[in-house]
Design a protein around this motif. Structure first.
Motif, short mmCIF file in Angstrom:
data_model
loop_
_atom_site.label_atom_id
_atom_site.label_comp_id
_atom_site.label_asym_id
_atom_site.label_seq_id
_atom_site.Cartn_x
_atom_site.Cartn_y
_atom_site.Cartn_z
N ALA A 253 0.76 -1.38 -0.04
CA ALA A 253 0.23 0.09 -0.10
C ALA A 253 0.87 1.21 0.00
CB ALA A 253 -0.83 -0.17 1.29
N VAL A 254 0.68 2.13 -0.90
CA VAL A 254 1.31 3.52 -0.97
C VAL A 254 0.19 4.68 -0.73
CG1 VAL A 254 3.07 2.69 -2.32
CG2 VAL A 254 1.03 3.27 -3.40
N PHE A 255 0.78 5.69 -0.08
CA PHE A 255 -0.04 6.61 0.22
C PHE A 255 0.15 8.21 -0.44
CE2 PHE A 255 -0.71 10.59 3.29
CZ PHE A 255 -2.12 10.31 3.40
N HIS A 256 -0.82 8.81 -0.45
CA HIS A 256 -0.55 10.21 -0.95
C HIS A 256 -1.58 11.11 -0.35
CE1 HIS A 256 -3.07 10.52 -4.49
NE2 HIS A 256 -2.93 9.48 -4.57
N ALA A 257 -1.43 12.50 -0.19
CA ALA A 257 -2.42 13.42 0.32
C ALA A 257 -2.31 14.81 -0.63
CB ALA A 257 -2.35 13.61 1.73
N ASP A 258 -2.95 14.79 -1.62
CA ASP A 258 -2.82 16.09 -2.55
C ASP A 258 -3.42 17.25 -1.92
OD1 ASP A 258 -1.48 14.23 -4.46
OD2 ASP A 258 -3.55 14.01 -5.20
N LYS A 259 -2.93 18.28 -2.62
CA LYS A 259 -3.48 19.78 -2.08
C LYS A 259 -4.85 19.61 -2.46
CE LYS A 259 -2.67 24.33 -1.66
NZ LYS A 259 -3.04 24.55 -0.34
N GLY A 260 -6.02 20.14 -1.60
CA GLY A 260 -7.17 20.06 -1.50
C GLY A 260 -7.87 18.90 -1.26
N SER A 261 -6.81 17.78 -0.61
CA SER A 261 -7.52 16.77 -0.09
C SER A 261 -8.06 17.04 1.58
CB SER A 261 -6.36 15.57 -0.11
OG SER A 261 -5.41 15.90 0.98
N LEU A 262 -8.76 16.16 1.85
CA LEU A 262 -9.27 16.20 3.34
C LEU A 262 -7.92 16.53 4.19
CD1 LEU A 262 -11.64 16.16 5.31
CD2 LEU A 262 -11.48 13.75 5.25
N TRP A 263 -6.84 15.78 3.86
CA TRP A 263 -5.70 15.68 4.82
C TRP A 263 -5.39 17.40 4.74
CZ3 TRP A 263 -3.54 12.51 7.87
CH2 TRP A 263 -3.94 11.07 8.10
N ASP A 264 -5.21 18.07 3.64
CA ASP A 264 -5.06 19.39 3.53
C ASP A 264 -5.88 20.09 4.22
OD1 ASP A 264 -3.60 21.61 2.65
OD2 ASP A 264 -4.65 21.72 0.62
N ARG A 265 -7.17 20.14 3.83
CA ARG A 265 -8.19 21.09 4.29
C ARG A 265 -8.25 20.79 5.79
NH1 ARG A 265 -11.03 18.33 0.49
NH2 ARG A 265 -12.54 17.55 2.05
N GLN A 266 -8.35 19.61 6.45
CA GLN A 266 -8.64 19.50 7.78
C GLN A 266 -7.38 19.49 8.69
OE1 GLN A 266 -11.38 16.44 8.95
NE2 GLN A 266 -10.55 16.56 11.19
N VAL A 267 -6.44 18.71 8.29
CA VAL A 267 -4.98 18.83 8.94
C VAL A 267 -3.90 19.74 8.43
CG1 VAL A 267 -3.16 16.93 9.66
CG2 VAL A 267 -5.34 16.38 9.35
N GLY A 268 -4.13 20.47 7.31
CA GLY A 268 -3.03 21.21 6.88
C GLY A 268 -1.90 20.67 6.48
N TRP A 269 -1.91 19.50 5.92
CA TRP A 269 -0.80 18.51 5.68
C TRP A 269 -1.13 17.92 4.26
CZ3 TRP A 269 -0.50 13.24 5.57
CH2 TRP A 269 1.05 12.65 5.34
N THR A 270 0.13 17.99 3.43
CA THR A 270 -0.05 17.15 2.09
C THR A 270 1.25 16.37 2.09
OG1 THR A 270 1.06 19.00 1.00
CG2 THR A 270 -1.14 19.02 0.80
N PHE A 271 1.06 15.23 1.31
CA PHE A 271 2.41 14.17 0.92
C PHE A 271 2.16 13.71 -0.35
CE2 PHE A 271 4.02 10.14 1.43
CZ PHE A 271 5.29 10.41 2.14
N PRO A 272 3.27 14.03 -0.99
CA PRO A 272 3.30 13.80 -2.47
C PRO A 272 3.53 12.24 -2.73
CG PRO A 272 5.43 14.36 -1.88
CD PRO A 272 4.51 14.57 -0.55
N PHE A 273 2.94 11.78 -3.89
CA PHE A 273 2.91 10.43 -4.31
C PHE A 273 4.47 9.89 -4.48
CE2 PHE A 273 3.62 6.84 -7.08
CZ PHE A 273 2.60 5.89 -6.44
N GLU A 274 4.85 8.92 -3.61
CA GLU A 274 6.06 8.32 -3.62
C GLU A 274 5.74 6.76 -3.80
OE1 GLU A 274 8.62 11.16 -0.37
OE2 GLU A 274 7.86 9.32 0.25
N PRO A 275 6.82 6.27 -4.58
CA PRO A 275 6.57 4.72 -4.47
C PRO A 275 7.43 4.15 -3.32
CG PRO A 275 8.35 5.44 -5.92
CD PRO A 275 7.80 6.65 -5.47
N THR A 276 7.15 2.93 -3.08
CA THR A 276 7.59 2.02 -2.00
C THR A 276 9.28 2.19 -1.95
OG1 THR A 276 6.01 0.66 -1.62
CG2 THR A 276 7.97 -0.18 -0.85
N VAL A 277 10.06 2.34 -1.09
CA VAL A 277 11.45 2.45 -1.35
C VAL A 277 11.87 1.17 -1.94
CG1 VAL A 277 11.69 3.99 0.54
CG2 VAL A 277 11.86 1.63 1.03
#
Length: 170
Positions: free
Chosen positions: A46-70
């Protein structure tokens, strides 16, 4: 306690560079060893990302770019590993139907490794259990990018629920 007689799947959660900081990298060789140990009928990454405008951005004020598994983990995973991309905590809420995948493979027991123990690992474990799978977080293969105390708090709760392999004690 995990049962080797059950058909098992390994879920590798968010082993991405942005979460693997200096205090969390110690789990990489442990996760590699678990992958190589065999005994799993199915592997899920499983790989996670949180884009600008996502709930993470709107509620938490945090974004995380898409990155593959190391690559250290990606290269250890067998070919045919299912990749799930998600924008929320649980791997069951990604772009693939993880529940159907596990049921279709007759999986009875789920082992979970990765990051963060107090967030996506925890949410995935809770949902896995709620969906009827024997569920175990492998303690030596999880950490929290927010600090060791977050890992320990999450493991304390999961231990109480009998949802870890009880391999590391606080």
């Amino acid at each position: 306690i995990p049962n080797p007689e059950r058909k098992r799947a390994l879920l590798v959660i968010d082993m991405q560079a942005g979460f693997l900081q200096s205090g969390t990298k110690w789990i990489i060789p442990n996760v590699q060893e678990v992958i190589k140990s065999g005994g799993y009928s199915l592997f899920v990454e499983a790989v996670f990302h949180a884009d600008k405008g996502s709930l993470w951005d709107r509620q938490v004020g945090w974004t995380f770019p898409f990155e593959p598994t190391v690559s250290a983990i990606k290269e250890a995973l067998p070919s045919g590993t299912t990749v799930i991309t998600k924008t929320t905590k649980s791997a069951f809420k990604g772009d693939r139907d993880l529940f159907a995948l596990l049921r279709g493979a007759d999986i009875e027991e789920v082992h979970i490794v990765g990051l963060d123990a107090n967030d996506c690992v925890f949410a995935t474990a809770q949902e896995s259990f709620d969906l009827g799978f024997y569920t175990y977080v492998l303690e030596e293969c999880v950490e929290s990018s927010e600090g060791k105390e977050y890992r320990e708090h999450a493991l304390e709760i999961l231990r109480e629920l009998q949802m870890t392999n009880h391999s590391v004690h606080a």
